[in-house]
Design a protein around this motif. Structure first.
Motif, PDB file in Angstrom:
ATOM      1  N   ILE A   1      15.372   0.172  -2.753  1.00 56.72           N
ATOM      2  CA  ILE A   1      14.839   1.206  -3.323  1.00 56.72           C
ATOM      3  C   ILE A   1      15.579   1.648  -4.479  1.00 56.72           C
ATOM      4  O   ILE A   1      14.618   1.872  -5.543  1.00 56.72           O
ATOM      5  CB  ILE A   1      14.794   2.233  -2.051  1.00 56.72           C
ATOM      6  CG1 ILE A   1      13.996   2.028  -0.895  1.00 56.72           C
ATOM      7  CG2 ILE A   1      14.288   3.639  -2.977  1.00 56.72           C
ATOM      8  CD1 ILE A   1      14.143   2.859   0.032  1.00 56.72           C
ATOM      9  N   LEU A   2      16.825   1.737  -4.780  1.00 56.64           N
ATOM     10  CA  LEU A   2      17.236   1.935  -6.057  1.00 56.64           C
ATOM     11  C   LEU A   2      17.249   1.260  -7.058  1.00 56.64           C
ATOM     12  O   LEU A   2      16.894   1.471  -8.203  1.00 56.64           O
ATOM     13  CB  LEU A   2      19.111   2.349  -5.689  1.00 56.64           C
ATOM     14  CG  LEU A   2      19.418   3.547  -5.059  1.00 56.64           C
ATOM     15  CD1 LEU A   2      20.874   3.398  -4.627  1.00 56.64           C
ATOM     16  CD2 LEU A   2      19.278   4.539  -5.801  1.00 56.64           C
ATOM     17  N   ARG A   3      17.221  -0.084  -6.838  1.00 53.90           N
ATOM     18  CA  ARG A   3      17.038  -1.181  -7.730  1.00 53.90           C
ATOM     19  C   ARG A   3      15.671  -1.580  -8.090  1.00 53.90           C
ATOM     20  O   ARG A   3      15.525  -1.503  -9.363  1.00 53.90           O
ATOM     21  CB  ARG A   3      17.591  -2.655  -7.249  1.00 53.90           C
ATOM     22  CG  ARG A   3      19.307  -2.377  -7.235  1.00 53.90           C
ATOM     23  CD  ARG A   3      19.487  -3.689  -6.446  1.00 53.90           C
ATOM     24  NE  ARG A   3      21.242  -3.682  -5.725  1.00 53.90           N
ATOM     25  CZ  ARG A   3      21.760  -4.507  -5.177  1.00 53.90           C
ATOM     26  NH1 ARG A   3      20.826  -5.669  -5.076  1.00 53.90           N
ATOM     27  NH2 ARG A   3      22.890  -4.390  -5.138  1.00 53.90           N
ATOM     28  N   HIS A   4      14.781  -1.405  -7.268  1.00 55.51           N
ATOM     29  CA  HIS A   4      13.495  -1.998  -7.720  1.00 55.51           C
ATOM     30  C   HIS A   4      12.080  -0.992  -7.478  1.00 55.51           C
ATOM     31  O   HIS A   4      11.125  -1.098  -7.906  1.00 55.51           O
ATOM     32  CB  HIS A   4      13.081  -3.123  -6.765  1.00 55.51           C
ATOM     33  CG  HIS A   4      14.119  -4.258  -6.749  1.00 55.51           C
ATOM     34  ND1 HIS A   4      14.558  -4.796  -7.765  1.00 55.51           N
ATOM     35  CD2 HIS A   4      15.205  -4.624  -5.723  1.00 55.51           C
ATOM     36  CE1 HIS A   4      15.436  -5.729  -7.277  1.00 55.51           C
ATOM     37  NE2 HIS A   4      15.835  -5.858  -6.020  1.00 55.51           N
ATOM     38  N   SER A   5      12.332  -0.027  -6.867  1.00 58.93           N
ATOM     39  CA  SER A   5      11.094   0.843  -6.304  1.00 58.93           C
ATOM     40  C   SER A   5      10.591   1.684  -7.326  1.00 58.93           C
ATOM     41  O   SER A   5       9.350   2.140  -7.487  1.00 58.93           O
ATOM     42  CB  SER A   5      11.555   1.852  -5.381  1.00 58.93           C
ATOM     43  OG  SER A   5      12.231   2.579  -5.433  1.00 58.93           O
ATOM     44  N   ARG A   6      11.439   2.308  -8.208  1.00 55.63           N
ATOM     45  CA  ARG A   6      11.212   3.222  -9.471  1.00 55.63           C
ATOM     46  C   ARG A   6      10.662   4.755  -8.526  1.00 55.63           C
ATOM     47  O   ARG A   6       9.703   5.013  -9.079  1.00 55.63           O
ATOM     48  CB  ARG A   6      10.132   2.869 -10.215  1.00 55.63           C
ATOM     49  CG  ARG A   6      10.602   1.545 -11.335  1.00 55.63           C
ATOM     50  CD  ARG A   6       9.297   1.433 -12.046  1.00 55.63           C
ATOM     51  NE  ARG A   6      10.188   0.108 -12.813  1.00 55.63           N
ATOM     52  CZ  ARG A   6       9.255  -0.529 -14.003  1.00 55.63           C
ATOM     53  NH1 ARG A   6       7.837  -0.337 -14.068  1.00 55.63           N
ATOM     54  NH2 ARG A   6       9.777  -1.543 -14.408  1.00 55.63           N
ATOM     55  N   ALA A   7      11.183   4.780  -7.315  1.00 60.27           N
ATOM     56  CA  ALA A   7      10.662   6.149  -6.712  1.00 60.27           C
ATOM     57  C   ALA A   7      11.566   7.148  -7.105  1.00 60.27           C
ATOM     58  O   ALA A   7      12.227   7.130  -7.616  1.00 60.27           O
ATOM     59  CB  ALA A   7      10.974   5.652  -5.222  1.00 60.27           C
ATOM     60  N   THR A   8      11.004   8.243  -6.590  1.00 63.90           N
ATOM     61  CA  THR A   8      11.612   9.706  -6.874  1.00 63.90           C
ATOM     62  C   THR A   8      12.062  10.278  -5.386  1.00 63.90           C
ATOM     63  O   THR A   8      12.761  11.100  -5.549  1.00 63.90           O
ATOM     64  CB  THR A   8      10.683  10.823  -7.366  1.00 63.90           C
ATOM     65  OG1 THR A   8       9.682  10.877  -6.651  1.00 63.90           O
ATOM     66  CG2 THR A   8      10.227  10.294  -8.820  1.00 63.90           C
ATOM     67  N   ARG A   9      11.564   9.679  -4.395  1.00 65.02           N
ATOM     68  CA  ARG A   9      11.980  10.271  -3.023  1.00 65.02           C
ATOM     69  C   ARG A   9      12.009   9.146  -2.073  1.00 65.02           C
ATOM     70  O   ARG A   9      11.133   8.080  -2.074  1.00 65.02           O
ATOM     71  CB  ARG A   9      10.998  11.430  -2.554  1.00 65.02           C
ATOM     72  CG  ARG A   9      10.719  12.623  -3.426  1.00 65.02           C
ATOM     73  CD  ARG A   9       9.766  13.617  -2.831  1.00 65.02           C
ATOM     74  NE  ARG A   9      10.491  14.117  -1.540  1.00 65.02           N
ATOM     75  CZ  ARG A   9       9.575  14.743  -0.700  1.00 65.02           C
ATOM     76  NH1 ARG A   9       8.369  15.131  -0.853  1.00 65.02           N
ATOM     77  NH2 ARG A   9       9.795  15.118   0.540  1.00 65.02           N
ATOM     78  N   ALA A  10      12.659   9.354  -1.126  1.00 60.26           N
ATOM     79  CA  ALA A  10      12.972   8.355  -0.144  1.00 60.26           C
ATOM     80  C   ALA A  10      13.413   8.835   1.110  1.00 60.26           C
ATOM     81  O   ALA A  10      13.978   9.964   1.232  1.00 60.26           O
ATOM     82  CB  ALA A  10      13.777   6.903  -0.529  1.00 60.26           C
ATOM     83  N   ALA A  11      12.971   8.093   2.361  1.00 60.60           N
ATOM     84  CA  ALA A  11      13.295   9.054   3.667  1.00 60.60           C
ATOM     85  C   ALA A  11      13.724   7.805   4.634  1.00 60.60           C
ATOM     86  O   ALA A  11      13.202   6.895   4.701  1.00 60.60           O
ATOM     87  CB  ALA A  11      12.449   9.891   4.167  1.00 60.60           C
ATOM     88  N   ILE A  12      14.673   8.296   5.487  1.00 56.71           N
ATOM     89  CA  ILE A  12      15.216   7.341   6.771  1.00 56.71           C
ATOM     90  C   ILE A  12      14.679   8.232   7.769  1.00 56.71           C
ATOM     91  O   ILE A  12      15.422   9.308   8.020  1.00 56.71           O
ATOM     92  CB  ILE A  12      16.609   6.980   6.609  1.00 56.71           C
ATOM     93  CG1 ILE A  12      16.891   6.047   5.548  1.00 56.71           C
ATOM     94  CG2 ILE A  12      16.842   6.120   7.955  1.00 56.71           C
ATOM     95  CD1 ILE A  12      18.232   5.901   5.183  1.00 56.71           C
TER      96      ILE A  12
END
Length: 627
Positions: free
Chosen positions: A537-548
């Motif tokens: 997620i850090l390297r490729h997603s270009r996201a602003t939010r993530a959840a486990i």
């Protein structure tokens, strides 16, 4: 009038050589292979049975059953072999001849009709299967309907007679064969005194029979003459009877032509003409030795004497007529008794033949059942053997799967311990060595160095700091201290706290119970899965939010890792990171479902748990995926 059997007479020439006709047919039967009938054999059986049937009817002695018995023997062979060869057309022909044999022997009406109905059923079966009509099937069907109609007429069941005669007319084959049931229909109407219907049927019969020189044609004309007399029209009767006399060149029905002409002239009081035909009828009777012809002649003579007021002659001829009629009645009684005896003898023969046929079928059925039992026994043994080997292979497969799982578990346990060992070496040895090296370098006084070397000195100190931090980071990720000491929940919280320090993506951890109890290998694999997914997620997603997000039940642990990034391209779906995740989830006997789109990616993990790993907060619902 006399009865005419419902069949075209194909062997009726005078002086016909029956033996010459039978010889090649018997040779065909002699050449057959025993137990293997063929179409040529069936055809020979049929023709021989037909010839014997016709020969019995043309012998002039109804008490002699030699030919009809021979015909029946071949009929039974024909039916039996037709069944073996599955030829319903020939079997239908056999039942048609059987019914005709029963008619000749004056059998019971029910038995006669039954045989012809069997023939019709077989004809219908054949016609449903074959698209192109078979001439033999169509002819047998036509004859069967006609003979059933005649049988009902002879037994005065007029409604049934008309119904089957109508069917015979509609199914007539060839077309001129409709003449026969039309004559039967006319006689039925005459018996019911429906003279207009009878006349119409006779005219239709004469029309369809005009294309063939059939003997029934002249008989139909005599019936028409009698019909005109019954209507009180002797002139028309004379015209029809004279036409029949002129056309019947071989004289098949000449005695009836004389008789109806004599009766018509008596009705017209034409004494001389009536006397002429009475004399011709008497001469024919004397020539043939035919008592019925002489009886008809005496009837005409006494009626002519009555017209002439010749009382003596009338009385004489009347006595002769009565005496001969009584004699014929006595002879008929004796004949009836003989026919009844023959009927019972024939029925006994028929019952014997049917019993033999039944016994043969029973033997065949027993053989079939025996073969079926053997086949079923072999099938059962084969099924047992297959079931045994299938169960054996199933056990082997289970054992192989168990051993594979043990190997996989051992592999991951070894990997776990190796990672722990390497992490310990990095932390205790390499990290300490780097720290000592840094302290040694810091003892040096950089102020005495030239400016360029001072910069180099500071750069070395910075690289040493970086190396120490990297060693601690690698050692920590290979075997997190929190995972070993406090368990999975604390390790994940620590991981996400470090990830959030970057400020690039906001990671959230939801619904994980601090009391979650897992064995070390399972906990480490879940931690590694979360670490791998977070790195991706850090390297490729270009996201602003993530959840486990966790959700636990008594038997399963459900894990959702989602982000609101750009999704995974098709070219990356089989990348190294996802393959590593798949290998770890397989080692846990779980499954993974990936959902990706331009709005983000979700990894759904399902991991089976042992009862000892049940969660205290089972049943909580996960928070909705991020938008």
């Amino acid at each position: 009038m006399e009865f005419s059997l419902g069949q075209t007479q194909s062997h009726t020439g005078k002086g016909f050589d029956y033996e010459s006709a039978l010889a090649p047919l018997r040779q065909t039967i002699a050449r057959r292979i025993h137990g293997k009938p063929d179409s040529n054999t069936l055809d020979a059986y049929y023709q021989i049975a037909d010839i014997f049937n016709i020969r019995s009817r043309t012998s002039g002695d109804s008490h002699d059953t030699t030919w009809i018995d021979s015909s029946q023997q071949y009929v039974l062979r024909l039916i039996d072999d037709s069944r073996q060869l599955d030829r319903p057309d020939y079997e239908a022909a056999g039942y048609t001849l059987w019914g005709q044999n029963l008619i000749y022997t004056h059998a019971d009406e029910k038995a006669i009709v039954e045989k012809f109905l069997n023939a019709l059923t077989l004809c219908d079966t054949w016609l449903r299967i074959h698209h192109t009509p078979n001439d033999q099937i169509l002819e047998r069907q036509s004859i069967a309907y006609a003979n059933i109609g005649y049988t009902y007429f002879a037994n005065k069941e007029y409604d049934n007679a008309l119904r089957y005669c109508d069917s015979a007319i509609r199914h007539a084959w060839p077309a001129y064969a409709a003449g026969l049931p039309l004559v039967y229909e006319a006689r039925t109407y005459m018996a019911q005194n429906k003279l207009s219907q009878a006349e119409s049927a006779l005219h239709q019969a004469l029309f369809v029979m005009s294309v063939q020189p059939m003997t029934m044609r002249w008989e139909a004309m005599d019936y028409l003459a009698g019909l005109h007399l019954q209507k009180g029209d002797p002139d028309s009767a004379i015209i029809i009877a004279r036409q029949a006399l002129a056309l019947d060149r071989r004289g098949y029905h000449i005695n009836y032509h004389y008789y109806w002409l004599g009766k018509a002239y008596i009705a017209l009081h034409a004494r001389d003409s009536a006397l002429k035909y009475a004399g011709l009828e008497m001469a024919l009777g004397e020539q043939r030795g035919s008592s019925p012809d002489r009886l008809r002649a005496y009837e005409l003579l006494y009626k002519v004497d009555s017209l002439n007021n010749n009382t003596t002659g009338e009385l004489t001829h009347y006595r002769q007529w009565v005496n001969l009629d009584d004699s014929l009645n006595q002879a008929q009684e004796r004949k009836d008794i003989a026919e009844i005896q023959h009927k019972y003898d024939y029925q006994a023969f028929q019952e014997k033949a049917e019993r033999e046929q039944f016994e043969q079928q029973e033997r065949l059925h027993r053989q079939t059942r025996y073969s079926l039992f053997i086949f079923l026994g072999l099938l059962a043994v084969t099924a047992v053997i297959l079931a045994y080997y299938n169960r054996k292979m199933h056990r082997k497969n289970l054992e192989l799967a168990r051993k594979n799982q043990e190997i996989l578990d051992a592999h991951f346990k070894g990997q776990h311990f190796e990672r722990k060992r390497v992490a310990t070496e990095l932390h205790d040895n390499l990290s300490s060595l780097l720290a000592a090296t840094k302290l040694s370098i810091q003892v040096l006084d950089p102020s005495a160095l030239p400016p360029g070397e001072q910069k180099l000195f500071q750069s070395v100190l910075d690289m040493m700091d970086t190396a120490c931090n990297e060693v601690r980071y690698i050692a920590h990720n290979m075997m997190p201290v929190n995972l070993e000491r406090q368990g999975l929940p604390a390790a994940l919280e620590s991981l996400l706290a470090k990830l959030n320090q970057t400020g690039i993506i906001n990671f959230e951890l939801t619904n994980i119970d601090p009391r979650l109890a897992l064995d070390k290998v399972t906990a480490f694999n879940i931690y590694s899965i979360c670490l791998e997914c977070c790195n991706n997620i850090l390297r490729h997603s270009r996201a602003t939010r993530a959840a486990i997000i966790f959700k636990a039940t008594e038997k399963e642990l459900h894990l959702l890792i989602s982000d609101n990034g750009k999704g995974i391209p098709d070219t990356k779906k089989d990348g190294m990171g996802i393959r590593n995740v798949n290998e770890r989830i397989e080692s846990l006997r779980g499954n993974l479902e990936v959902q990706t789109s331009a709005e983000g990616t979700s990894f759904w993990f399902t991991i089976p748990l042992s009862p000892a790993e049940a969660l205290a907060n089972a049943g909580r619902s996960p928070v909705p995926p991020l938008k």
